[in-house]
Motif scaffolding. Sequence first.
Motif, short mmCIF file in Angstrom:
data_model
loop_
_atom_site.label_atom_id
_atom_site.label_comp_id
_atom_site.label_asym_id
_atom_site.label_seq_id
_atom_site.Cartn_x
_atom_site.Cartn_y
_atom_site.Cartn_z
N ARG A 199 4.31 -5.50 -3.61
CA ARG A 199 3.30 -5.99 -2.67
C ARG A 199 4.00 -6.44 -1.40
O ARG A 199 4.97 -7.19 -1.44
CB ARG A 199 2.51 -7.17 -3.26
CG ARG A 199 1.41 -7.66 -2.30
CD ARG A 199 0.52 -8.75 -2.90
NE ARG A 199 1.23 -10.02 -3.01
CZ ARG A 199 1.60 -10.58 -4.14
NH1 ARG A 199 1.36 -9.95 -5.29
NH2 ARG A 199 2.23 -11.74 -4.17
N GLU B 125 3.22 -8.28 2.31
CA GLU B 125 2.18 -9.16 2.86
C GLU B 125 2.63 -9.77 4.18
O GLU B 125 3.72 -10.33 4.28
CB GLU B 125 1.85 -10.25 1.84
CG GLU B 125 0.63 -11.09 2.19
CD GLU B 125 0.26 -12.00 1.04
OE1 GLU B 125 -0.49 -11.56 0.14
OE2 GLU B 125 0.75 -13.15 1.03
N ASN C 166 1.50 -12.68 6.86
CA ASN C 166 0.67 -13.88 6.91
C ASN C 166 0.74 -14.49 8.29
O ASN C 166 1.81 -14.65 8.87
CB ASN C 166 1.16 -14.90 5.88
CG ASN C 166 0.78 -14.51 4.46
OD1 ASN C 166 -0.39 -14.49 4.10
ND2 ASN C 166 1.78 -14.17 3.66
N ARG D 56 -4.30 -12.36 7.03
CA ARG D 56 -3.42 -11.84 5.99
C ARG D 56 -3.62 -10.33 5.90
O ARG D 56 -4.74 -9.84 5.87
CB ARG D 56 -3.73 -12.49 4.64
CG ARG D 56 -2.88 -11.93 3.49
CD ARG D 56 -3.18 -12.63 2.18
NE ARG D 56 -2.88 -14.06 2.28
CZ ARG D 56 -3.19 -14.94 1.32
NH1 ARG D 56 -3.84 -14.54 0.25
NH2 ARG D 56 -2.85 -16.21 1.47
N THR E 232 -2.23 -7.11 3.54
CA THR E 232 -1.52 -6.86 2.29
C THR E 232 -1.57 -5.38 1.92
O THR E 232 -2.57 -4.69 2.16
CB THR E 232 -2.14 -7.69 1.13
OG1 THR E 232 -2.11 -9.06 1.47
CG2 THR E 232 -1.37 -7.49 -0.16
N TRP E 233 -0.47 -4.93 1.36
CA TRP E 233 -0.39 -3.56 0.82
C TRP E 233 0.25 -3.62 -0.56
O TRP E 233 1.29 -4.27 -0.73
CB TRP E 233 0.43 -2.66 1.75
CG TRP E 233 0.75 -1.31 1.15
CD1 TRP E 233 1.87 -0.97 0.46
CD2 TRP E 233 -0.06 -0.15 1.20
NE1 TRP E 233 1.82 0.35 0.06
CE2 TRP E 233 0.63 0.87 0.51
CE3 TRP E 233 -1.31 0.14 1.75
CZ2 TRP E 233 0.12 2.16 0.36
CZ3 TRP E 233 -1.81 1.43 1.60
CH2 TRP E 233 -1.10 2.43 0.92
N GLU E 234 -0.36 -2.95 -1.54
CA GLU E 234 0.20 -2.89 -2.88
C GLU E 234 0.28 -1.42 -3.32
O GLU E 234 -0.65 -0.64 -3.08
CB GLU E 234 -0.67 -3.68 -3.88
CG GLU E 234 -0.71 -5.17 -3.59
CD GLU E 234 -1.52 -5.93 -4.63
OE1 GLU E 234 -1.95 -5.30 -5.63
OE2 GLU E 234 -1.70 -7.15 -4.47
#
Length: 293
Positions: free
Chosen positions: A233, A235, A237, A242, A244-246
């Motif tokens: 993941r 992220e 911030n 926020r 995010t990439w998973e």
Amino acid sequence: MSGVFLLHCVIEDVESFKHRTMSMKQSGSGNKSRGLLPQPQASVTAAAVAAAGNATSSNQELASYFECPVCFDFALPPIMQCQSGHIVCQSCRQKLTMCPTCRGPLGNIRNLAMEKVAATVNFPCKYANNGCQTTLLHTEKPEHEETCEFRPYCCPCPGASCKWQGGLEQDIVFLATDINLPGAVDWVMMQSCFGHNFMLVLEKQEKMEGQHMFYAIVQLIGTRKQAENFAYRLELNGHRRRLTWEATPRSIHDGVQSAISASDCLVFDTNIAQLFADHGNLGINVTISMCSM
């Protein structure tokens, strides 16, 4: 006479030396009648030998007698000393022309008593301050420290002059500095966990009309099958923001360029980068997790 006596003190074994030391203490002024003038490091040598014969002495106490006065690492065999008996580690010895303790000349005198004691001591790993709790004989230290998981890593970016060194953990913050540099720029960092090494790549590409795009992705230094056992993941911030990439890390066999070309990674433009950057530096939270079987 005193020189011959001192030589005997160096070569005799631990128990014999301890017995002789106790005898001299009981004889009171016997040392003065023999003309012995104990030197500071000779006292340390005697203390180390005596401690080695004491079953209640801690290993940490014994190891402390081998501290180099220059670098504070351990002086390990072969242990050299000056004419007054002060020791220094091999690495520092090669850079010195005089004793750092007494300023006397450094010769090629071996301290055989300290070497004999060193063979019985478990020394801490040189990366103890990084978290390694391993202690081992000096003959085993070099091999362990070559592969110690707490050993700091250097920046792996090819051709970079970066002097960064640091430890690798499961959950870290990757700091990309100077993201406003013109043109295409790559930032690379290694992360190690679960017995594997991962590489985080942040790539800045220059698009038409001076626009730039950022691509962030994680790659496993391993096979495709091994990569399937993990997830990562990324992220960004910021203030009430926020991003995010998973995904599953790419295998080193596949590389990252095909994924970047297909935007199969964390993608953001310059405007978004500025929302999360701090004085031109961009922090990316990186988390590696193991997938449930």
